[in-house]
Scaffold this active site. Sequence first.
Site, short mmCIF file in Angstrom:
data_model
loop_
_atom_site.label_atom_id
_atom_site.label_comp_id
_atom_site.label_asym_id
_atom_site.label_seq_id
_atom_site.Cartn_x
_atom_site.Cartn_y
_atom_site.Cartn_z
N ASN A 143 30.60 38.84 -19.85
CA ASN A 143 29.75 38.19 -18.85
C ASN A 143 28.80 37.28 -19.61
O ASN A 143 28.08 37.75 -20.49
CB ASN A 143 28.96 39.26 -18.08
CG ASN A 143 27.82 38.66 -17.25
OD1 ASN A 143 27.90 37.50 -16.83
ND2 ASN A 143 26.78 39.42 -17.03
N GLY A 144 28.80 36.00 -19.29
CA GLY A 144 27.91 35.05 -19.98
C GLY A 144 28.65 33.77 -20.27
O GLY A 144 29.73 33.51 -19.74
N LYS A 158 25.24 37.45 -6.87
CA LYS A 158 23.92 38.04 -6.65
C LYS A 158 22.98 37.79 -7.82
O LYS A 158 21.82 37.51 -7.67
CB LYS A 158 24.10 39.54 -6.44
CG LYS A 158 22.82 40.30 -6.18
CD LYS A 158 22.42 40.16 -4.75
CE LYS A 158 21.11 40.83 -4.42
NZ LYS A 158 20.54 40.25 -3.21
N TRP A 201 32.93 35.55 -11.86
CA TRP A 201 32.39 34.36 -11.19
C TRP A 201 32.64 33.24 -12.18
O TRP A 201 31.97 33.15 -13.21
CB TRP A 201 30.90 34.55 -10.91
CG TRP A 201 30.29 33.47 -10.06
CD1 TRP A 201 30.20 33.45 -8.70
CD2 TRP A 201 29.65 32.27 -10.52
NE1 TRP A 201 29.56 32.30 -8.29
CE2 TRP A 201 29.22 31.57 -9.39
CE3 TRP A 201 29.42 31.72 -11.78
CZ2 TRP A 201 28.55 30.34 -9.47
CZ3 TRP A 201 28.76 30.50 -11.86
CH2 TRP A 201 28.33 29.83 -10.71
N CYS A 248 29.50 37.51 -12.88
CA CYS A 248 30.43 38.43 -13.51
C CYS A 248 29.80 39.81 -13.68
O CYS A 248 28.60 39.93 -13.93
CB CYS A 248 30.92 37.97 -14.87
SG CYS A 248 31.67 36.36 -14.87
N GLU A 252 23.54 29.89 3.23
CA GLU A 252 24.34 30.70 2.30
C GLU A 252 25.26 31.68 3.00
O GLU A 252 26.33 31.96 2.48
CB GLU A 252 23.48 31.36 1.22
CG GLU A 252 22.51 32.40 1.66
CD GLU A 252 21.69 32.95 0.50
OE1 GLU A 252 22.08 32.84 -0.66
OE2 GLU A 252 20.60 33.49 0.78
N GLU A 308 13.11 29.11 3.74
CA GLU A 308 13.91 30.32 3.56
C GLU A 308 14.91 30.48 4.72
O GLU A 308 16.06 30.89 4.49
CB GLU A 308 12.99 31.54 3.44
CG GLU A 308 13.70 32.88 3.37
CD GLU A 308 14.70 33.04 2.21
OE1 GLU A 308 14.75 32.17 1.33
OE2 GLU A 308 15.44 34.03 2.23
N LYS A 334 18.87 30.84 4.09
CA LYS A 334 19.62 32.02 4.55
C LYS A 334 20.79 31.58 5.42
O LYS A 334 21.89 32.07 5.29
CB LYS A 334 18.66 32.93 5.33
CG LYS A 334 18.92 34.37 5.28
CD LYS A 334 18.50 35.11 4.02
CE LYS A 334 18.60 34.40 2.73
NZ LYS A 334 18.15 34.96 1.54
N ARG A 370 28.38 40.57 -7.96
CA ARG A 370 28.05 39.69 -9.07
C ARG A 370 29.06 38.57 -9.26
O ARG A 370 28.85 37.65 -10.08
CB ARG A 370 27.98 40.50 -10.37
CG ARG A 370 26.91 41.56 -10.37
CD ARG A 370 26.97 42.33 -11.66
NE ARG A 370 26.52 41.52 -12.77
CZ ARG A 370 25.27 41.44 -13.18
NH1 ARG A 370 24.34 42.14 -12.58
NH2 ARG A 370 24.93 40.67 -14.19
N HIS A 375 9.45 10.56 8.91
CA HIS A 375 9.50 9.66 7.75
C HIS A 375 10.92 9.51 7.22
O HIS A 375 11.12 9.07 6.09
CB HIS A 375 8.56 10.16 6.65
CG HIS A 375 7.13 10.16 7.08
ND1 HIS A 375 6.41 9.00 7.29
CD2 HIS A 375 6.30 11.18 7.41
CE1 HIS A 375 5.19 9.31 7.71
NE2 HIS A 375 5.10 10.63 7.80
O1 M6R Z 1 17.38 37.70 -8.68
P1 M6R Z 1 16.53 36.51 -8.34
O2 M6R Z 1 15.53 36.80 -7.29
O3 M6R Z 1 15.90 35.91 -9.57
O4 M6R Z 1 17.54 35.44 -7.80
C1 M6R Z 1 17.10 34.17 -7.45
C2 M6R Z 1 18.10 33.47 -6.57
O5 M6R Z 1 19.32 33.33 -7.22
C3 M6R Z 1 18.34 34.25 -5.26
O6 M6R Z 1 17.15 34.41 -4.56
C4 M6R Z 1 19.34 33.49 -4.39
O7 M6R Z 1 18.75 32.33 -3.91
C5 M6R Z 1 19.86 34.39 -3.27
N1 M6R Z 1 21.21 34.06 -2.99
C6 M6R Z 1 19.06 34.28 -2.04
O8 M6R Z 1 19.57 34.91 -0.94
#
Ligand code: M6R
Length: 601
Positions: free
Chosen positions: A99-100, A596, A73, A2, A484, A477, A481, A27, A500
Amino acid sequence: MCGIVGYIGNQDASDILLKGLSNLEYRGYDSAGIALLNAEGVHIFKEKGRIAALRNIVDPNVRATMGIGHTRWATHGEPNRRNAHPHQSASGRFAIVHNGVIENFASLRDQYLSGVPLRSDTDTEIVVQLIECFVTGGMGVEAALRKTLKLVEGSYAIALLDRENPEMIYVGKNKSPLLIGVGDGFHVVASDATAMIQQTKQYVELMDEEIVLLTRDSYVIKDLDGKVKRRKPYTVSFDARDTEKGAYPHYMLKEIDEQPAVLRRLLQKYEDETGHLSVDSAITRAIQNADRLYIVACGTSYHAGLVGKQLIEQIAQIPTEVHISSEFSYNTPLLSKKPLFIFISQSGETADSRTVLVKVKKMGYPTLTLTNVEGSTLYREADYKMLLYAGPEIAVASTKAYTAQIAVLSFIAIAAAESKGIALDFEPIHELSFVAQAMERMIDQKAQLKEIARNYLSVTRNAFYIGRGIDYYVCMEAALKLKEVSYIQAEGFAGGELKHGTIALIEDGTPVLAFTTQPNVNNSIRSNVQEVSTRGAYTCIISMEGVTDKPDDQIVLPKVHRFFTPLVCAIPLQLIAYYAALQNECDVDKPRNLAKSVTVE
Ligand code: M6R
């Protein structure tokens, strides 16, 4: 999670709020709304979906010079118009954006609001109804706000309009981020500075359990007991252009391309007058005093932490553990006698990481935050801080912050090694400058990487990345990537672990992409590739020129020092994910269900 904005000044509020919300859309983007206050009263517009949908339904004939806005969100209540913010009190006098998460909303509802008909399924509505309930009982609005915020448990960044007072926006903050922007004859409220950077570069940080009485000309900060606090604004170090896409079709692509420049900027920022990479001496001392480092982070930042562990252990010979924040909170490992905690967070606002920070600070342990956002919660609350200098990262999928995190972790490793008198077999600035060039060479190979995405990932529902040692962390990673942004189910595995169990998933045509940059494991990972290829996998090898490459490898990376290979691997892994997302017609910059800045636990 949010985003909220607010404006009080002399200009058309609706346009400023909608622009601010567009900047905050990363956000959360499942519904949005604004409330405008003018002489006729409070006007609410809300809509399911993106800000563009909201813009279509805002009545241009409603003119107002103050208002609040929200992009959501969803946590409590499904994403629809009814649950979209702003929420109003029963009489319609008050409107709130939040937000929260209000954790005790159910008990507050039962205790105070049994006679009040609720209009949404959200936790937020309880806050605005409580304020009205206390005002109806005879309290002033400020007192009612403070009383309500003392009662609620959880996290909040709120902005509140009162129909009876067109001269003020009431603001409150606990755990969720919130800033006040200061202008000439106006003030703004924003979850982060990027939202309102077109209006002002001057911002005031808010601390937990503070409220603000905001007018056109003043901001008065108070604690929940009403005690006034004084705080001056600071100037943010980026400008509006840094948050624009320019000629790029997506922020993700722009941010991938920026990585060599970010690395060079980091080298400049952390270079001392003698031309050496240097880290604040207080940080080096804290590392020297520690018997073990504990890296705590989430998602991509956690993956950067895993690479950092390798660097710190191999370069500086300091034992290092890496933990997922949300696990560490309740599944706390046995700690060494003198730990130093390193928090890695692009946003500096991740609630899971902040919970651990608060916990270990209470235990009396020293803390260091690596973040991209100066003034963020994790930045403010840690004992020591290092900035990533990546510039605003707008795409939800982290790219340039990830490589900046690895770079800064390597600076820590190098400084710690030097302070221990460990001789390095490389000259850091020289090697890292080569890395920036190597990244550029990979960025120039977009056509080839697009072809890899087309060839391997256009018809598949799943894919595997495999690697060993530091390449394994790169694979984790790479898989995140890909998942997501393209929604292809992907996993990153240690090459030796496949047999395994996971190898059972390999069938005809399953894409398996292997990273191999380390000579000591090159033969073994190539054997793993053979094992899956024999079982029908469609394999792709990404190796390093003059180190691990063979003539038939699909991608050969320019050679860099063995410690810095993840920085170069980042480019193909990100670009392959980007092009796979385009193929699948995904919303690259705003993947479904994600946000984000994850400010709820
Ligand atoms: O702002 P942060 O680096 O603490 O966020 C951590 C994760 O939420 C963030 O890296 C998330 O995995 C992203 N979507 C990665 O692309």
